[in-house]
Design a protein around this motif. Structure first.
Motif, PDB file in Angstrom:
ATOM      1  N   ILE A  44       0.893  -1.157   0.000  1.00  0.00           N
ATOM      2  CA  ILE A  44       0.000   0.000   0.000  1.00  0.00           C
ATOM      3  C   ILE A  44       0.934   1.209   0.000  1.00  0.00           C
ATOM      4  O   ILE A  44       1.716   1.399   0.922  1.00  0.00           O
ATOM      5  CB  ILE A  44      -0.912   0.016   1.244  1.00  0.00           C
ATOM      6  N   VAL A  45       0.859   1.986  -1.060  1.00  0.00           N
ATOM      7  CA  VAL A  45       1.807   3.088  -1.251  1.00  0.00           C
ATOM      8  C   VAL A  45       1.099   4.429  -1.123  1.00  0.00           C
ATOM      9  O   VAL A  45       0.081   4.669  -1.778  1.00  0.00           O
ATOM     10  CB  VAL A  45       2.481   2.976  -2.639  1.00  0.00           C
ATOM     11  N   GLY A  46       1.660   5.286  -0.290  1.00  0.00           N
ATOM     12  CA  GLY A  46       1.179   6.655  -0.162  1.00  0.00           C
ATOM     13  C   GLY A  46      -0.268   6.767   0.265  1.00  0.00           C
ATOM     14  O   GLY A  46      -0.998   7.604  -0.243  1.00  0.00           O
ATOM     15  N   ALA A  47      -0.691   5.940   1.205  1.00  0.00           N
ATOM     16  CA  ALA A  47      -2.072   5.977   1.680  1.00  0.00           C
ATOM     17  C   ALA A  47      -2.256   7.169   2.619  1.00  0.00           C
ATOM     18  O   ALA A  47      -1.580   8.187   2.464  1.00  0.00           O
ATOM     19  CB  ALA A  47      -2.417   4.669   2.356  1.00  0.00           C
ATOM     20  N   LYS A  48      -3.101   7.042   3.601  1.00  0.00           N
ATOM     21  CA  LYS A  48      -3.393   8.123   4.529  1.00  0.00           C
ATOM     22  C   LYS A  48      -2.105   8.704   5.110  1.00  0.00           C
ATOM     23  O   LYS A  48      -1.224   7.958   5.531  1.00  0.00           O
ATOM     24  CB  LYS A  48      -4.294   7.603   5.647  1.00  0.00           C
ATOM     25  N   ALA A  49      -2.002  10.002   5.113  1.00  0.00           N
ATOM     26  CA  ALA A  49      -0.814  10.725   5.585  1.00  0.00           C
ATOM     27  C   ALA A  49       0.429  10.323   4.796  1.00  0.00           C
ATOM     28  O   ALA A  49       1.539  10.374   5.302  1.00  0.00           O
ATOM     29  CB  ALA A  49      -0.607  10.524   7.083  1.00  0.00           C
ATOM     30  N   ARG A  50       0.232   9.907   3.555  1.00  0.00           N
ATOM     31  CA  ARG A  50       1.305   9.524   2.632  1.00  0.00           C
ATOM     32  C   ARG A  50       2.187   8.384   3.172  1.00  0.00           C
ATOM     33  O   ARG A  50       3.351   8.290   2.832  1.00  0.00           O
ATOM     34  CB  ARG A  50       2.159  10.727   2.262  1.00  0.00           C
ATOM     35  N   ARG A  51       1.621   7.568   4.044  1.00  0.00           N
ATOM     36  CA  ARG A  51       2.371   6.434   4.580  1.00  0.00           C
ATOM     37  C   ARG A  51       2.196   5.206   3.695  1.00  0.00           C
ATOM     38  O   ARG A  51       1.165   5.023   3.073  1.00  0.00           O
ATOM     39  CB  ARG A  51       1.900   6.114   5.999  1.00  0.00           C
ATOM     40  N   SER A  52       3.211   4.387   3.675  1.00  0.00           N
ATOM     41  CA  SER A  52       3.180   3.149   2.900  1.00  0.00           C
ATOM     42  C   SER A  52       3.435   1.978   3.836  1.00  0.00           C
ATOM     43  O   SER A  52       4.049   2.140   4.893  1.00  0.00           O
ATOM     44  CB  SER A  52       4.244   3.183   1.806  1.00  0.00           C
ATOM     45  N   ARG A  53       2.965   0.806   3.424  1.00  0.00           N
ATOM     46  CA  ARG A  53       3.191  -0.389   4.227  1.00  0.00           C
ATOM     47  C   ARG A  53       3.115  -1.630   3.340  1.00  0.00           C
ATOM     48  O   ARG A  53       2.478  -1.614   2.300  1.00  0.00           O
ATOM     49  CB  ARG A  53       2.193  -0.479   5.377  1.00  0.00           C
ATOM     50  N   ARG A  54       3.779  -2.677   3.767  1.00  0.00           N
ATOM     51  CA  ARG A  54       3.745  -3.973   3.081  1.00  0.00           C
ATOM     52  C   ARG A  54       2.927  -4.919   3.956  1.00  0.00           C
ATOM     53  O   ARG A  54       3.179  -5.048   5.153  1.00  0.00           O
ATOM     54  CB  ARG A  54       5.146  -4.522   2.880  1.00  0.00           C
ATOM     55  N   LEU A  55       1.972  -5.589   3.329  1.00  0.00           N
ATOM     56  CA  LEU A  55       1.101  -6.494   4.061  1.00  0.00           C
ATOM     57  C   LEU A  55       1.294  -7.920   3.572  1.00  0.00           C
ATOM     58  O   LEU A  55       1.208  -8.187   2.367  1.00  0.00           O
ATOM     59  CB  LEU A  55      -0.365  -6.091   3.854  1.00  0.00           C
ATOM     60  N   PRO A  56       1.553  -8.845   4.486  1.00  0.00           N
ATOM     61  CA  PRO A  56       1.668 -10.253   4.089  1.00  0.00           C
ATOM     62  C   PRO A  56       0.285 -10.816   3.783  1.00  0.00           C
ATOM     63  O   PRO A  56      -0.721 -10.374   4.350  1.00  0.00           O
ATOM     64  CB  PRO A  56       2.271 -10.915   5.329  1.00  0.00           C
ATOM     65  N   LEU A  57       0.249 -11.793   2.879  1.00  0.00           N
ATOM     66  CA  LEU A  57      -1.007 -12.435   2.495  1.00  0.00           C
ATOM     67  C   LEU A  57      -0.928 -13.919   2.808  1.00  0.00           C
ATOM     68  O   LEU A  57       0.100 -14.550   2.569  1.00  0.00           O
ATOM     69  CB  LEU A  57      -1.258 -12.252   0.993  1.00  0.00           C
ATOM     70  N   THR A  58      -2.003 -14.472   3.314  1.00  0.00           N
ATOM     71  CA  THR A  58      -2.046 -15.918   3.542  1.00  0.00           C
ATOM     72  C   THR A  58      -2.182 -16.618   2.193  1.00  0.00           C
ATOM     73  O   THR A  58      -2.544 -16.004   1.184  1.00  0.00           O
ATOM     74  CB  THR A  58      -3.254 -16.303   4.423  1.00  0.00           C
TER      75      THR A  58
END
Length: 137
Positions: free
Chosen positions: A46-60
């Protein structure tokens, strides 16, 4: 099973499962680019979401499988596409479309609607995700 002629017929399970399992905001799921979904490595960015923060999310593995089926069907219908979820025209899905489809699924499932107060909405999956995490902790 969603009774629809649009890509939502195969995208709805992936879209709402992703929101529920990863706690995504509706806008994050709508804006998710195909290039940000790595089914081989089992994560999404997730790139540049709320408050321009990004995160990587693991998927099952189960979520990867659901997303892979969705992606295969979308590619078969539209070829390469920029956003992971697309409208019947091959463009990104709109916020209004998400709400319409959510309500259609709710009604087709025969779930009751509250007569007073807030109606169920896709964003409630995010709240459930947060609550479930707090309960696990």
């Amino acid at each position: 099973q969603l009774d629809a002629q649009s890509p939502w017929r195969w995208q709805a399970i992936a879209f709402f499962t992703l929101m529920h399992s990863c706690g995504l905001r509706t806008g994050e799921a709508r804006a998710l680019l195909a290039a940000q979904v790595d089914l081989d490595d089992g994560h999404l960015d997730i790139v540049g979401a709320k408050a321009r923060r990004s995160r990587r999310l693991p998927l099952t593995d189960q979520i990867v499988e659901i997303l892979a089926v969705c992606d295969q069907r979308s590619q078969a219908r539209f070829g390469a596409h920029q956003t992971f979820f697309v409208s019947a025209a091959g463009t990104p899905v709109t916020a209004a479309a998400v709400g319409v489809i959510f309500r259609r699924i709710w009604d087709q499932a025969g779930l009751p609607r509250p007569t007073a107060g807030r109606q169920p909405r896709p964003y409630d999956f995010r709240h459930h995700f947060a609550y479930a995490n707090l309960e696990r902790w």
